[in-house]
Design a protein around this motif. Structure first.
Motif, short mmCIF file in Angstrom:
data_model
loop_
_atom_site.label_atom_id
_atom_site.label_comp_id
_atom_site.label_asym_id
_atom_site.label_seq_id
_atom_site.Cartn_x
_atom_site.Cartn_y
_atom_site.Cartn_z
N LEU A 5 0.83 -1.21 0.00
CA LEU A 5 0.00 0.00 0.00
C LEU A 5 0.87 1.26 0.00
O LEU A 5 0.57 2.23 -0.69
CB LEU A 5 -0.93 0.01 1.21
CG LEU A 5 -2.04 -1.01 1.25
CD1 LEU A 5 -2.89 -0.82 2.50
CD2 LEU A 5 -2.93 -0.92 0.01
N SER A 52 0.91 4.07 -2.93
CA SER A 52 0.61 5.45 -2.56
C SER A 52 1.75 6.37 -2.95
O SER A 52 1.52 7.50 -3.40
CB SER A 52 0.35 5.55 -1.06
OG SER A 52 -0.74 4.75 -0.68
N GLY A 82 -2.36 4.94 -5.47
CA GLY A 82 -3.38 4.94 -4.43
C GLY A 82 -4.40 6.05 -4.61
O GLY A 82 -5.53 5.94 -4.14
N ILE A 109 -7.83 5.05 -6.13
CA ILE A 109 -8.86 4.56 -5.22
C ILE A 109 -9.45 5.71 -4.42
O ILE A 109 -10.65 5.74 -4.12
CB ILE A 109 -8.27 3.49 -4.29
CG1 ILE A 109 -7.85 2.26 -5.12
CG2 ILE A 109 -9.25 3.07 -3.20
CD1 ILE A 109 -7.12 1.21 -4.33
N HIS A 110 -8.60 6.68 -4.08
CA HIS A 110 -9.05 7.80 -3.27
C HIS A 110 -10.00 8.71 -4.04
O HIS A 110 -10.87 9.36 -3.45
CB HIS A 110 -7.83 8.59 -2.80
CG HIS A 110 -8.12 9.58 -1.73
ND1 HIS A 110 -8.63 9.21 -0.50
CD2 HIS A 110 -7.98 10.93 -1.68
CE1 HIS A 110 -8.79 10.27 0.25
NE2 HIS A 110 -8.41 11.33 -0.43
N VAL A 154 -13.36 -1.82 -3.59
CA VAL A 154 -12.44 -2.20 -2.52
C VAL A 154 -13.18 -2.28 -1.20
O VAL A 154 -12.93 -3.19 -0.38
CB VAL A 154 -11.27 -1.18 -2.44
CG1 VAL A 154 -10.40 -1.46 -1.23
CG2 VAL A 154 -10.44 -1.22 -3.71
N VAL A 186 -4.60 -5.20 2.49
CA VAL A 186 -4.77 -4.48 1.22
C VAL A 186 -6.22 -4.26 0.83
O VAL A 186 -6.49 -3.49 -0.10
CB VAL A 186 -4.05 -5.23 0.07
CG1 VAL A 186 -2.57 -5.38 0.37
CG2 VAL A 186 -4.69 -6.59 -0.19
N PRO A 213 -10.15 -0.04 2.65
CA PRO A 213 -10.07 1.27 1.99
C PRO A 213 -9.61 2.37 2.92
O PRO A 213 -9.01 3.35 2.48
CB PRO A 213 -11.50 1.50 1.50
CG PRO A 213 -12.36 0.63 2.34
CD PRO A 213 -11.52 -0.57 2.66
N ILE A 263 -5.91 2.23 2.79
CA ILE A 263 -5.47 2.75 1.50
C ILE A 263 -5.53 4.27 1.50
O ILE A 263 -4.59 4.96 1.07
CB ILE A 263 -6.33 2.17 0.37
CG1 ILE A 263 -6.12 0.66 0.28
CG2 ILE A 263 -5.98 2.83 -0.96
CD1 ILE A 263 -7.08 -0.04 -0.66
N CYS A 283 -2.70 5.69 3.72
CA CYS A 283 -1.39 5.66 3.06
C CYS A 283 -1.32 6.68 1.93
O CYS A 283 -0.29 7.33 1.73
CB CYS A 283 -1.09 4.26 2.54
SG CYS A 283 -0.76 3.04 3.84
N THR A 284 -2.43 6.81 1.19
CA THR A 284 -2.46 7.76 0.08
C THR A 284 -2.28 9.18 0.58
O THR A 284 -1.62 10.01 -0.06
CB THR A 284 -3.79 7.64 -0.68
OG1 THR A 284 -3.92 6.30 -1.16
CG2 THR A 284 -3.84 8.59 -1.85
#
Length: 207
Positions: free
Chosen positions: A53, A57, A62, A65-66, A75, A122, A125, A128, A131-132
């Motif tokens: 992750l 990111s 990443g 997904i954000h 996710v 992983v 969300p 994720i 980390c993003t």
């Protein structure tokens, strides 16, 4: 990245990795039901997922997904349903009053345990998104990427490993007692219910 920036990252990472969540619950459950040797394999799987992750990111993937509602929803549902699945398996394992040492969450072999913990990491969300939001803030775009990523991801992974191992070691002290009492069944039901709760909360997550 200067010392001040790194210490700021370290403080944030300490809080994030020490906070209980699905990964901690999985480590505790594995420690009680399977013992520390197999739990260590699962912890390594979770850390591998966290490092992945962090890598995604750091290179910007990443953010997909954000920002993408469709990918975020996918996710979210995969992660939520997977946690609910683990919870149901653990709850059902308690119905037969099996000895704790014979009960696993949903896997027995080292490869299965590694993959199980990797998936818990992983498919979350929230992790994720965290980390993003976190890693790109501490990476200097004009400097070499690899050393910065190695430092940040290595720090985060080491902290994750340390806290998961600490939680697991504390839980393993109760293993013999649970193995020889009806509390083993209750433990499976309580932790199974918590997994279902985590999964249900994940399904209701909004941006």
């Amino acid at each position: 990245m200067g010392l001040t920036e790194y210490l700021t990252f370290l403080l944030i990472a300490l809080v994030a990795t020490a906070s209980p969540g699905p990964a901690v619950l999985l480590a505790v459950t594995n420690a009680v039901t399977l013992g520390m040797r197999r739990t260590l394999v699962a912890i390594l799987g979770n850390v591998a997922g966290i490092v992945l992750l962090a890598a995604l990111s750091s290179i910007g993937l990443g953010a997909l997904i954000h920002t993408s509602e469709a990918v975020f929803q996918l996710v979210k549902w995969v992660g939520g349903l997977y946690l609910i699945y683990l919870g149901i398996r653990l709850w059902r394992s308690g119905l037969g009053r099996l000895p704790v040492g014979e009960v696993a969450v949903a896997a027995r072999s080292p490869a299965q345990l590694f993959f199980q913990a990797f998936m818990v990491a992983v498919s979350n969300p929230k992790a994720i998104a965290f980390c993003t939001a976190l890693f790109p803030q501490f990476i200097e775009p004009t400097a070499a990427m690899l050393p910065q990523f190695a430092l940040l991801a290595g720090t985060f992974g080491l902290l994750s490993f340390t806290f998961l191992l600490s939680y697991a070691l504390m839980a393993s002290r109760c293993r013999g007692w649970l193995h020889n009492s009806s509390w083993g069944v209750r433990f499976n039901r309580i932790t199974g219910g918590l997994f279902v709760g985590f999964g249900s909360l994940l399904l209701t997550t909004e941006r």
